[in-house]
Structure formats: structure tokens, C-alpha cells
Design an enzyme around this catalytic site. Sequence first.
Site, PDB file in Angstrom:
ATOM      1  N   GLU A  27      12.390  -7.454   4.840  1.00 15.15           N
ATOM      2  CA  GLU A  27      11.483  -7.683   3.541  1.00 15.15           C
ATOM      3  C   GLU A  27      11.841  -6.239   2.687  1.00 15.15           C
ATOM      4  OE1 GLU A  27       8.031  -6.118   3.253  1.00 15.15           O
ATOM      5  OE2 GLU A  27       7.298  -5.803   5.082  1.00 15.15           O
ATOM      6  N   LYS A  88       4.990  -7.536  -6.381  1.00 14.82           N
ATOM      7  CA  LYS A  88       4.822  -7.571  -5.003  1.00 14.82           C
ATOM      8  C   LYS A  88       4.668  -9.173  -4.845  1.00 14.82           C
ATOM      9  CE  LYS A  88       1.358  -7.389  -1.423  1.00 14.82           C
ATOM     10  NZ  LYS A  88       0.284  -6.649  -0.805  1.00 14.82           N
ATOM     11  N   VAL A 108       6.327 -10.388   3.854  1.00 10.10           N
ATOM     12  CA  VAL A 108       6.895 -11.134   4.854  1.00 10.10           C
ATOM     13  C   VAL A 108       6.576 -12.540   4.621  1.00 10.10           C
ATOM     14  CG1 VAL A 108       6.069 -11.809   7.338  1.00 10.10           C
ATOM     15  CG2 VAL A 108       6.043  -9.442   6.519  1.00 10.10           C
ATOM     16  N   SER A 142      -4.166 -12.809   4.658  1.00  8.54           N
ATOM     17  CA  SER A 142      -2.518 -12.686   4.180  1.00  8.54           C
ATOM     18  C   SER A 142      -2.084 -14.170   4.314  1.00  8.54           C
ATOM     19  CB  SER A 142      -1.799 -11.708   4.970  1.00  8.54           C
ATOM     20  OG  SER A 142      -0.480 -11.734   4.501  1.00  8.54           O
ATOM     21  N   ASP A 144       1.008 -14.251   4.977  1.00 14.26           N
ATOM     22  CA  ASP A 144       1.992 -13.966   6.038  1.00 14.26           C
ATOM     23  C   ASP A 144       1.507 -14.862   7.187  1.00 14.26           C
ATOM     24  OD1 ASP A 144       2.886 -12.134   4.577  1.00 14.26           O
ATOM     25  OD2 ASP A 144       2.413 -10.356   5.886  1.00 14.26           O
ATOM     26  N   LYS A 162      -1.847  -3.401  10.373  1.00  9.10           N
ATOM     27  CA  LYS A 162      -2.799  -2.225  10.387  1.00  9.10           C
ATOM     28  C   LYS A 162      -3.923  -2.471  11.008  1.00  9.10           C
ATOM     29  CE  LYS A 162      -2.177  -2.261   6.046  1.00  9.10           C
ATOM     30  NZ  LYS A 162      -1.465  -3.524   6.104  1.00  9.10           N
TER      31      LYS A 162
END
Length: 310
Positions: A27, A88, A108, A142, A144, A162
Site C-alpha cells: 500500500e 489519501k 489498505v 475503517s 479496511d 494502532k
Amino acid sequence: MTSIDHGSCSAEVSEARAGGRPVVALESTLIAHGLPWPDNLETARGAEEAVRRAGATPATIAVLGGVIRVGLSGEELERVARSGTFLKAGRRDLAAAVARGLDAATTVSATLWIARRRRIGVMATGGLGGVHRDAATTFDVSADLDELGRADGVVVTCSGVKSILDVPATLEVLETRGVAVVGYRTDEFPAFLTRSSGLPLDVRAESPEEVAALARAHRSLGLPGAIVLAQPVPEPEALDRDALEAALAALDQAHAQQVTGKAITPFLLDQIRGLTAGRSLRANRALILANARLAGEVAAALSVNELGDG
Ligand code: PSU
Ligand code: MN
């Protein structure tokens, strides 16, 4: 499977795919928004090298001038790292970037979506997006996680999410979405810059061959969802509990400055870097390189790269 108009593979990636050789998707948001210049370029190059040394071909993914690119030249990688103006792009942002001819780094979710349409079965990243701590009121989860739920049979190496996210809630959503989570030489879900979250995992693997066997079984059963392969940050560079405190202080800053939405992850990473005097940068770099290498080893261990054939 639908093909991508406006898309192109580099010669290196096309040749590897045509020859049935293993390819690893990388990524680009971590390059454009996760790490500062010039460490970001050095890390991006190092990740590609780590994939090559493991016996696979790296395919860094980004949108350049509105064209989805799978595999970048050295100059293009530098453009992603240096520019400072790349968007982004999560999965939903891809169409706008293409329609408007823009430059965008892929998260991602976007990278996985593109990789899967190119039948690339292994991807590497640093940390996955997840459920934010205030998600019950902000709904900030997210994309993701959604895309991981759809990326059937793709192996995604990472070092967890995180610690500023709601890690238990993130694991619950991964379970709901049918995403297998495998600890690489660990019994716990790793906590990104720190090695352990205290949250146990059901499946552990000791070698790339063992991961390849798991991925083959997942694929041959036709199970939905990705296989998240989570390995802890290398011991020498790992941060300890004070890193966690720095992260929480960063979160307070984000609230105070009313940073929200997709700006929050880059903001927090930047704050944490300042608060840990650069140690988070070294840890971040080390885990990205380790995950790229592991992805290369897994791709090489899968006898055929093509999704569904491995
Ligand atoms: N975690 C990091 N560094 C990053 C990201 C996550 O430690 O750069 C990036 C990844 O590209 C991930 C994205 O896919 O942030 C998630 O963003 P969001 O939370 O807006 O979905
Ligand atoms: Mn978000």
C-alpha cells in the site's frame, strides 16, 4: 471478476504474473501520509527490496494522474514519497481520483480491492485501520475492515492496529466479517508499535509454509474474507508502555483540535512521533520492512500466486 479500466501494471509485475511468479501488493498511504520525508522513501524502497529478497515481485499500488498503477518505477515511488499533495484514497475515493486525473495514495481498503482484481493474493502493510474508540457515537470504523471481509483468500501481513483504536472491538468486527486472524510466532494480537495487546488469538503459525497451507485451505474451501497474518514489531525496535501513553496524549490533542475522519490517522502518527522522540518512527519502519519480508516469504511458499490456484 471486473477489470479495471484506467489501470496498468508495470512491466515487472506483468512479467511476473504472466510467468506465474509470486507478487506482493504494497500500500502507498503509509508512504504519502504515514511517514515523514525522507524516511518514507527509504522505507518504501526497503519494503520492495525485502519482498525481492524473499523471492517475490513487489507491486506498490497508487493512483498517478488518475491512472491506477500496480507496480511503480523508482521515480514514481519518489513522487509518492516527496509530493505532499497526494490524496489519501480509501476504496470509495478511487473513482473521484480517476475521474479527475488526480494523484492518490491507496489505503489498505483501496489497495486490497485493486490487488484482488489483479489476482494478487498477498499484501503487506504496517497497521490496519480499525474501530475507533468513539465509534459508538462517531461511527468511525475503517473501510479496511469491510474490504478485508471481501478479499477472499488474500493474505495480509501487518503488525495489528494502532493501540489508539479500540482493539478488542476491531477483533470482533474482523470475526463478524469472516476474516481469519493468524498470529505469526505469537499467541497474542500484536499492538503495532508495541509487541502485545494482551488479546489472545486462536491460530498461530511458525513458518511461511504453515501460513501457505492455511491460505490454501481457506481458498479451496471457498471461504470469504482475507487472512490477516499479524506479527509483532521486531523486538529491538519495539516500544513499551510509554508509547501507549504518548498515543493516548495524541488522541487528546486530536479531540482538542477537532481533527476527525480520514485526517485522524496521519495526525495521530505525526503527534506520536513527536511525543516519542522519533522512536515510533524507527519502530514503524522496522515493522513495515518485517511485514514486507514475511509477505514475500508467504507468496514464495504458495506454489502458484494466482488467487484460488495456490
Ligand atoms: N496505520 C498506520 N499507518 C498508516 C495507516 C494505518 O499505522 O499509514 C493507513 C493505512 O493505509 C490504513 C489507513 O489503511 O491508514 C486507514 O485509514 P482510515 O482509518 O481513515 O480508514
Ligand atoms: Mn475513519
